[in-house]
Design an enzyme around this catalytic site. Structure first.
Site, mmCIF file in Angstrom:
data_model
loop_
_atom_site.group_PDB
_atom_site.id
_atom_site.type_symbol
_atom_site.label_atom_id
_atom_site.label_comp_id
_atom_site.label_asym_id
_atom_site.label_seq_id
_atom_site.Cartn_x
_atom_site.Cartn_y
_atom_site.Cartn_z
ATOM 1 N N LYS A 173 0.824 -1.212 0.000
ATOM 2 C CA LYS A 173 0.000 0.000 0.000
ATOM 3 C C LYS A 173 0.866 1.273 0.000
ATOM 4 O O LYS A 173 2.073 1.213 0.229
ATOM 5 C CB LYS A 173 -0.913 -0.002 1.233
ATOM 6 C CG LYS A 173 -1.902 -1.162 1.231
ATOM 7 C CD LYS A 173 -2.895 -1.017 0.087
ATOM 8 C CE LYS A 173 -3.972 -2.072 0.094
ATOM 9 N NZ LYS A 173 -3.542 -3.395 -0.421
HETATM 10 C C1 LIG Z 1 -9.180 -2.351 -1.687
HETATM 11 C C2 LIG Z 1 -8.715 -3.179 -0.532
HETATM 12 N N1 LIG Z 1 -9.566 -3.417 0.479
HETATM 13 C C3 LIG Z 1 -9.187 -4.118 1.557
HETATM 14 C C4 LIG Z 1 -7.922 -4.635 1.671
HETATM 15 C C5 LIG Z 1 -7.566 -5.463 2.870
HETATM 16 O O1 LIG Z 1 -6.504 -4.935 3.596
HETATM 17 P P1 LIG Z 1 -5.523 -5.901 4.416
HETATM 18 O O2 LIG Z 1 -4.693 -6.673 3.461
HETATM 19 O O3 LIG Z 1 -4.722 -4.939 5.257
HETATM 20 O O4 LIG Z 1 -6.375 -6.762 5.262
HETATM 21 C C6 LIG Z 1 -7.000 -4.397 0.643
HETATM 22 C C7 LIG Z 1 -5.606 -4.860 0.709
HETATM 23 O O5 LIG Z 1 -5.063 -5.802 0.494
HETATM 24 C C8 LIG Z 1 -7.422 -3.667 -0.497
HETATM 25 O O6 LIG Z 1 -6.591 -3.446 -1.526
#
Ligand SMILES: Cc1ncc(COP(=O)(O)O)c(C=O)c1O
Length: 367
Positions: A173
């Site tokens: 990210k």
């Molecule tokens: C658009 C989106 N929503 C939710 C997530 C979930 O985040 P995490 O991987 O920190 O659980 C991600 C990331 O991978 C994402 O790109």
């Protein structure tokens, strides 16, 4: 990091508190809770809003699986809405309107690639129908919504407009912490629920008890361990300071991509006329057709350039096929033609130029 290790307090202590207050100041939001991931943030959002069995959550057909998986985790049904178009692969408010039912409880907007979705229309629609708006702002830390007609929430930071906003600090990210997330709200009632549910519904934390601010605790809700540790919070504080510079660098690189690829016949780059301020999380191009896309991906791989794909339609995954009931033609066209090109703040202009050169070669070969 060393400061944390020397301090010997490893979870939910002063670094987490400082991280939360720095994030809430940066975003201009009243309440910010550090959590273990973006997925945890989304799960907590639905739980805090009281979404559960029998409810429907309308969400984008093009998204990472987290918003949909957590919908199913709370016992609700994900309803996939089409995107605006190949040039704007965020949830289409008109499609949302068509999918409303007496069971609809919430709408999720995901700010694809860092470009805030159509927030003016979505906030109006949700207010009109008494629905919650959840922002999946995992791509969009530091992005700002600018409305072409300056309607509210013109000028607001992504993630701060809906009832609840969710961020991810996963390694890929814009603000990378390895793992981590943030859930934010301006509503005091939701903040209290989020605070409780993040740590097993307990009324006090170990840190409160350690400082003598509390002696015991009650468990008043069925929550989870979605806490963040001090090391990740310390990393997050450093990454937050670098974020504006990193997003600006991404913007420069995206501008080079746009310029170099604009002459490719039949290809397009989403958000060409975007009015807002993106976080420039991804650099995505759309090929004229699937075959050309697949040839380009193969060619780039053969010269050592890695690409990816954000995202296949969620309804196409095995676990979601039972929910695939709506027309999502634009999302299906997008998934069959999009490519995500490399983009990261330390990428050099030469690397972007080389990627464009190779993509152009591949595009001409398949003419
Ligand atoms: C658009 C989106 N929503 C939710 C997530 C979930 O985040 P995490 O991987 O920190 O659980 C991600 C990331 O991978 C994402 O790109």
């Amino acid at each position: 990091m060393l400061r944390v290790l020397r301090g010997k307090w490893l979870s939910m202590g002063p670094e987490v508190q400082a991280f939360e207050s720095e994030m809430s100041e940066f975003l201009g939001i009243k309440h910010a809770f550090a959590v273990s991931s973006g997925t945890a943030a989304l799960h907590l959002a639905y739980l805090a809003l009281g979404i559960g069995a029998g409810d429907e959550v309308i969400q984008p057909a093009i998204n990472f699986a987290a918003a949909a998986n957590t919908t199913v985790a709370v016992g609700a049904t994900p309803v996939f809405a089409d995107i605006v178009g190949l040039d704007e692969p965020t949830i289409d408010p008109d499609a949302v309107e068509r999918l409303l039912s007496p069971r609809t409880r919430a709408v999720v907007v995901m700010h694809y690639a860092g470009y805030p979705g159509r927030l003016a229309q979505l906030t109006e629609l949700c207010a009109h129908h008494g629905l919650a708006l959840v922002e999946d702002a995992c791509h969009a830390v530091g992005a700002r919504y600018l409305d072409p007609s300056q309607r509210p929430p013109h000028g607001a930071q992504a993630g701060t407009v809906g009832d609840i906003g969710c961020f991810s600090f996963f390694s890929n990210k814009n603000m990378a912490m390895g793992e981590g997330g943030l859930v934010v709200t301006n509503r005091d009632d939701l903040a209290e629920r989020l605070r409780l549910l993040r740590s097993h519904g307990m009324t006090t934390l170990t840190w409160d008890r350690h400082r003598g601010h509390a002696v015991g605790y009650d468990v008043v809700a069925h929550g989870y361990n979605y806490r963040l540790d001090e090391l990740h919070a310390a990393l997050g504080r450093c990454q937050l300071r670098k974020l504006p510079g990193n997003n600006a660098r991404r913007q420069q690189l995206v501008a080079i991509y746009r310029q170099a690829l604009s002459a490719l016949e039949g290809w397009s780059i989403p958000f060409a006329h975007y009015p807002g301020e993106s976080a420039f999380h991804l650099s995505v191009v759309v090929a004229p057709d699937t075959n050309t896309r697949d040839c380009a991906v193969r060619h780039l791989r053969s010269v050592g350039i890695q690409t990816s794909m954000h995202y296949p339609c969620i309804a196409g995954f095995s676990a979601f096929q039972r929910f695939a009931t709506n027309e999502i033609d634009r999302a299906r066209a997008f998934e069959s033609r999009a490519i995500t090109l490399p983009l990261f703040p330390t990428m050099t202009v030469d690397q972007v130029d080389e990627t464009c050169r190779q993509l152009t070669l591949a595009a001409r070969q398949s003419d």
